[in-house]
Design an enzyme around this catalytic site. Structure first.
Site, PDB file in Angstrom:
ATOM      1  N   SER A  42      32.839  85.559   8.962  1.00  0.00           N
ATOM      2  CA  SER A  42      33.571  84.602   9.790  1.00  0.00           C
ATOM      3  C   SER A  42      33.309  83.156   9.382  1.00  0.00           C
ATOM      4  CB  SER A  42      33.124  84.803  11.252  1.00  0.00           C
ATOM      5  OG  SER A  42      33.281  83.623  11.995  1.00  0.00           O
ATOM      6  N   GLY A  43      34.385  82.399   9.217  1.00  0.00           N
ATOM      7  CA  GLY A  43      34.240  80.974   8.889  1.00  0.00           C
ATOM      8  C   GLY A  43      33.576  80.210  10.024  1.00  0.00           C
ATOM      9  N   LEU A  44      33.967  80.553  11.240  1.00  0.00           N
ATOM     10  CA  LEU A  44      33.363  79.897  12.409  1.00  0.00           C
ATOM     11  C   LEU A  44      31.857  80.153  12.442  1.00  0.00           C
ATOM     12  CD1 LEU A  44      33.525  78.439  15.167  1.00  0.00           C
ATOM     13  CD2 LEU A  44      33.999  80.664  16.205  1.00  0.00           C
ATOM     14  N   ASP A  54      33.682  74.037  12.072  1.00  0.00           N
ATOM     15  CA  ASP A  54      34.612  74.955  11.400  1.00  0.00           C
ATOM     16  C   ASP A  54      35.814  74.157  10.881  1.00  0.00           C
ATOM     17  OD1 ASP A  54      35.784  77.272  10.508  1.00  0.00           O
ATOM     18  OD2 ASP A  54      36.430  77.959  12.487  1.00  0.00           O
ATOM     19  N   ASP A  81      36.644  85.442   5.600  1.00  0.00           N
ATOM     20  CA  ASP A  81      37.568  84.536   6.270  1.00  0.00           C
ATOM     21  C   ASP A  81      37.670  83.312   5.358  1.00  0.00           C
ATOM     22  OD1 ASP A  81      38.778  82.653   7.847  1.00  0.00           O
ATOM     23  OD2 ASP A  81      37.193  82.590   9.371  1.00  0.00           O
ATOM     24  N   ASP A  83      39.679  80.845   5.278  1.00  0.00           N
ATOM     25  CA  ASP A  83      40.399  79.684   5.846  1.00  0.00           C
ATOM     26  C   ASP A  83      41.765  79.531   5.154  1.00  0.00           C
ATOM     27  OD1 ASP A  83      38.231  79.342   7.485  1.00  0.00           O
ATOM     28  OD2 ASP A  83      37.307  77.767   6.291  1.00  0.00           O
ATOM     29  N   GLU A 110      44.746  81.769   5.933  1.00  0.00           N
ATOM     30  CA  GLU A 110      45.610  81.446   7.076  1.00  0.00           C
ATOM     31  C   GLU A 110      46.611  80.368   6.693  1.00  0.00           C
ATOM     32  OE1 GLU A 110      41.996  80.627   9.200  1.00  0.00           O
ATOM     33  OE2 GLU A 110      42.588  78.547   9.606  1.00  0.00           O
ATOM     34  N   LYS A 116      40.991  72.839   7.501  1.00  0.00           N
ATOM     35  CA  LYS A 116      41.473  73.583   8.666  1.00  0.00           C
ATOM     36  C   LYS A 116      40.774  73.169   9.966  1.00  0.00           C
ATOM     37  CE  LYS A 116      39.649  76.665  10.452  1.00  0.00           C
ATOM     38  NZ  LYS A 116      39.482  78.116  10.365  1.00  0.00           N
ATOM     39  N   ASN A 118      39.659  75.098  13.737  1.00  0.00           N
ATOM     40  CA  ASN A 118      39.552  76.405  14.376  1.00  0.00           C
ATOM     41  C   ASN A 118      40.760  76.635  15.295  1.00  0.00           C
ATOM     42  OD1 ASN A 118      38.493  78.259  16.772  1.00  0.00           O
ATOM     43  ND2 ASN A 118      37.379  78.771  14.912  1.00  0.00           N
ATOM     44  N   SER A 119      41.241  77.865  15.291  1.00  0.00           N
ATOM     45  CA  SER A 119      42.467  78.196  16.022  1.00  0.00           C
ATOM     46  C   SER A 119      42.352  77.978  17.526  1.00  0.00           C
ATOM     47  CB  SER A 119      42.829  79.655  15.765  1.00  0.00           C
ATOM     48  OG  SER A 119      42.982  79.888  14.398  1.00  0.00           O
ATOM     49  N   ARG A 155      47.064  85.594   7.128  1.00  0.00           N
ATOM     50  CA  ARG A 155      46.903  85.368   8.568  1.00  0.00           C
ATOM     51  C   ARG A 155      47.981  84.419   9.075  1.00  0.00           C
ATOM     52  NH1 ARG A 155      41.216  83.284  11.123  1.00  0.00           N
ATOM     53  NH2 ARG A 155      42.006  81.748  12.589  1.00  0.00           N
ATOM     54  N   HIS A 186      47.355  86.324  14.567  1.00  0.00           N
ATOM     55  CA  HIS A 186      46.365  85.732  15.465  1.00  0.00           C
ATOM     56  C   HIS A 186      47.038  85.295  16.773  1.00  0.00           C
ATOM     57  CE1 HIS A 186      42.408  84.761  16.395  1.00  0.00           C
ATOM     58  NE2 HIS A 186      42.239  83.604  15.789  1.00  0.00           N
TER      59      HIS A 186
END
Ligand code: SPV
Ligand code: MG
Length: 299
Positions: A42-44, A54, A81, A83, A110, A116, A118-119, A155, A186
């Protein structure tokens, strides 16, 4: 079996499979020992573990260094991930080359812009990548991979950015045609309604991956009924360790003693076991000169 081939099987198998988050060598190993068939890098979580945001504050080669430890510590496949691919098609295809060298099974990119966000942060203000540009990036990545089984997951952030089902479908289809091996749809919705709408229209055209961090109360059976291929539990080892470390640090700080935490933390033996300390002891016996011989040599 090669890690990339293992992950390809996971994506294409007729039943639902799960990836669990890890963010360093230790957590990756714990995920494998728990029984998971694959790992979400996970990038986060990786950025959080490095003490940064992130937002691509950690450089892509710093992420690569973390992945190398994760890959070395495990035998199950890792999906990075990735990104946005850390730049344009050229950066993304170089990433693929470097990931394959480290036996990473696949990468998810993504359709947002570098750097980026975070979503789950201010999602609707986030601009999406141009569809054609993102398709070029997918093609460049697929053209670069040396192992046919390396997986590129596309993504779609259309729901995150406040676009509707039509945009989500349009992008998924374009990415499928560009050569993506699976679509990660997502959503930050608290329920599964928009994902359900997507799954119904998508109708099994291509494998689908979900990240139900926000719609966590959805029963797992529902994902099966919808024909989802892979579910990612995206950040729970990071969150578990934050909670445990905060509690332990605070307790030791307050009590100026470690006596009350001894029973609630992992033992030293458990650390040594996870590090495979015993293997080194055996190897030392095998490869180092014996002490007797050493002292003999000195005379
Ligand atoms: C991550 O784990 O870094 C992800 C998933 O990208 S999420 O944070 O849920 O967007
Ligand atoms: Mg991420």
């Amino acid at each position: 079996m090669k890690k990339a081939s293992q992950f390809k099987q996971i994506v294409h198998s007729p039943h639902l499979d799960f990836l669990m988050e890890a963010h360093n060598g230790l957590s990756a190993k714990i995920v494998e020992e728990a029984g998971f068939k694959g790992i979400w890098a996970s990038g986060l979580s990786i950025s959080a573990s490095l003490g940064v945001r992130d937002n691509n504050e950690a450089s892509w080669t710093q992420v690569l260094d973390v992945l190398e430890f994760m890959s070395d510590a495990t035998t199950i496949p890792i999906l990075l991930d990735g990104d946005t691919g850390y730049g344009n098609f050229n950066n993304a295809r170089r990433l693929v080359k470097k990931l394959e060298q480290r036996h990473i099974a696949g990468v998810c990119i993504e359709d947002k812009l570098f750097p980026k966000t975070n979503s789950f942060l201010n999602g609707e203000a986030q601009p999406l990548a141009d569809i054609e540009e993102f398709c070029g990036k997918i093609k460049a990545m697929k053209d670069t991979q040396l192992d046919d089984d390396f997986m590129v997951v596309a993504r779609v952030e259309a729901f995150i950015a406040g676009w509707g089902l039509e945009e989500a479908l349009k992008r998924s289809e374009a990415y499928r045609q560009a050569g993506a091996d699976a679509i990660l749809m997502h959503s930050k919705s608290l329920d599964i309604t928009e994902i359900e709408a997507f799954m119904n229209e998508w109708a099994g055209r291509h494998p689908v991956v979900l990240v139900p961090t926000k719609y966590y109360s959805t029963p797992t059976e529902r994902f099966r009924e919808l024909g989802v291929n892979v579910v990612i539990w995206a950040n729970h080892n990071m969150r578990a360790s934050i909670a445990a470390m905060q509690k332990t640090s605070q307790k030791i700080f307050n009590e100026k003693s470690i006596v009350d935490v001894e029973g609630s933390v992992a033992t030293l033996e458990e650390i040594f076991r996870l590090q495979e300390a015993e293997e080194l002891q055996k190897a030392e016996k095998k490869y180092l000169p014996s002490t007797e011989k050493l002292s003999g040599d000195l005379q």
